[in-house]
Design an enzyme around this catalytic site. Structure first.
Site, PDB file in Angstrom:
ATOM      1  N   GLU A   1       8.505  15.768  -4.977  1.00 49.70           N
ATOM      2  CA  GLU A   1       8.955  17.016  -5.616  1.00 49.70           C
ATOM      3  C   GLU A   1       7.878  17.532  -6.568  1.00 49.70           C
ATOM      4  O   GLU A   1       7.055  16.770  -7.060  1.00 49.70           O
ATOM      5  CB  GLU A   1      10.216  16.760  -6.464  1.00 49.70           C
ATOM      6  CG  GLU A   1      11.349  16.046  -5.760  1.00 49.70           C
ATOM      7  CD  GLU A   1      12.116  16.969  -4.839  1.00 49.70           C
ATOM      8  OE1 GLU A   1      12.053  18.207  -5.034  1.00 49.70           O
ATOM      9  OE2 GLU A   1      12.772  16.446  -3.910  1.00 49.70           O
TER      10      GLU A   1
ATOM     11  N   HIS B   1       8.289   1.341 -21.589  1.00 47.68           N
ATOM     12  CA  HIS B   1       9.724   1.364 -21.919  1.00 47.68           C
ATOM     13  C   HIS B   1      10.363  -0.021 -21.930  1.00 47.68           C
ATOM     14  O   HIS B   1      11.584  -0.127 -21.912  1.00 47.68           O
ATOM     15  CB  HIS B   1      10.479   2.282 -20.943  1.00 47.68           C
ATOM     16  CG  HIS B   1      10.153   3.741 -21.122  1.00 47.68           C
ATOM     17  ND1 HIS B   1      10.550   4.724 -20.243  1.00 47.68           N
ATOM     18  CD2 HIS B   1       9.462   4.378 -22.104  1.00 47.68           C
ATOM     19  CE1 HIS B   1      10.118   5.901 -20.679  1.00 47.68           C
ATOM     20  NE2 HIS B   1       9.448   5.724 -21.800  1.00 47.68           N
TER      21      HIS B   1
ATOM     22  N   ASN C   1       4.179  12.729  -5.501  1.00 47.74           N
ATOM     23  CA  ASN C   1       5.613  12.915  -5.762  1.00 47.74           C
ATOM     24  C   ASN C   1       6.181  13.841  -4.684  1.00 47.74           C
ATOM     25  O   ASN C   1       5.590  14.871  -4.409  1.00 47.74           O
ATOM     26  CB  ASN C   1       5.809  13.544  -7.157  1.00 47.74           C
ATOM     27  CG  ASN C   1       7.225  13.430  -7.655  1.00 47.74           C
ATOM     28  OD1 ASN C   1       8.175  13.723  -6.929  1.00 47.74           O
ATOM     29  ND2 ASN C   1       7.384  13.003  -8.890  1.00 47.74           N
TER      30      ASN C   1
END
Ligand code: OAD
Ligand code: ZN
Length: 251
Positions: free
Chosen positions: A219, A122, A217
């Site tokens: 989550e 990105h 992670n």
């Protein structure tokens, strides 16, 4: 299998593998004090991404968009890589040519830690890109930086050198990333919500190619059901037992 045994199994897979691909997202830089995008306290809380991270937003209000990127640039500039960034540098040294680190992060912390086999999918907060001639150039230190910057070659206005929503990630960078994940024996996915394409597909590509897939992670994510091992913890805590040095006296 007990949790510790599953971690040990993953650790052995990583040790044996010649081809290892790693995908990181904002979560890996959380311990360096850089906010993530989604979730409580995230950059997208109270802001719609379209208001700040699209070509349309920039066309509408370049000064507002630049102010936001200049703030994030200052945060990234002042931040230091954490243990998780460092562990990935060590993994690269162990694996050599068979290693690739693909990050969605624009904070530059992987490069600062010393990662070299690195794809910044990105872009980077530390650079601008000329709107006229596309020349890329580094920003001056935040203390002296006054947005918007001007291109040193042609004098035109330059934009942040990042990928916005609605834009394509650079084709060659994605090809390199996809190839690494398709052919990886082990893929590690660390600190990403795995909802933004095309990065999110890299984990699936690895799985289709037969890789052992590990996620770190706190989550659950859409990749969790595909992972052989999913460690529900922060990046530093999760990577240490997987790729950190072994305690003396253990095999
Ligand atoms: P997100 O903010 O979407 O997700 C961050 C992830 O990190 C979440 O899944 C968190 O659970 C996890 N997390 C939080 N703290 C963590 C920690 N200490 N260790 C490990 N994980 C932790 O960020 P990305 O997935 O990187 O794109 O977002 C992907 C893209 O969406 C970004 O590159 C950006 C964003 O909009 C653009 O701006 C184009
Ligand atoms: Zn120019």
């Amino acid at each position: 299998m007990r949790a510790a045994e599953r971690v040990e199994e993953a650790r052995r897979c990583i040790e044996r593998a010649h081809r290892v691909a790693v995908l990181t997202g904002a979560g890996i830089s959380a311990a360096s004090g850089i906010p993530t995008f989604r979730g409580p306290g995230g950059l997208w809380e109270g802001v719609r991404p379209e208001e700040l991270a699209t070509p349309e937003a920039y066309a509408r209000d370049p000064q507002r968009v630049w102010s936001w990127y200049a703030w994030r640039y200052r945060l990234a500039y002042q931040a230091r890589p954490n243990r998780a960034h460092e562990l990935l540098v060590q993994l690269e040294r162990d694996k050599g040519d068979g290693f690739l680190l693909v990050t969605q992060n624009v904070d530059g912390l992987h490069a600062r830690a010393g990662s070299q086999r690195l794809v910044e999918l990105h872009g980077s907060l530390h650079r601008a890109r000329c709107e006229a001639c596309q020349h890329r150039f580094p920003l001056p230190p935040p203390e002296t930086f006054m947005p918007p910057p001007r291109c040193p070659r042609c004098g035109s206005r330059a934009r942040p050198d990042v990928v916005w929503f609605g834009e394509l990630v650079p084709g060659r960078a994605y090809q390199r990333a996809a190839e690494a994940f398709r052919t990886a024996e082990v893929a590690l996915v660390v600190g990403t919500s795995a909802v933004v394409e095309p990065a999110a597909s890299l984990g699936r590509l690895a799985r289709l190619g037969g890789a052992y897939l590990v996620e770190v992670n706190p989550e659950q994510t859409p990749l969790t059901p595909l992972a052989h091992l999913s460690l529900r913890c922060g990046a530093e805590e999760g990577l240490e037992p997987l790729i950190g040095p072994r305690a003396p006296g253990t095999a």
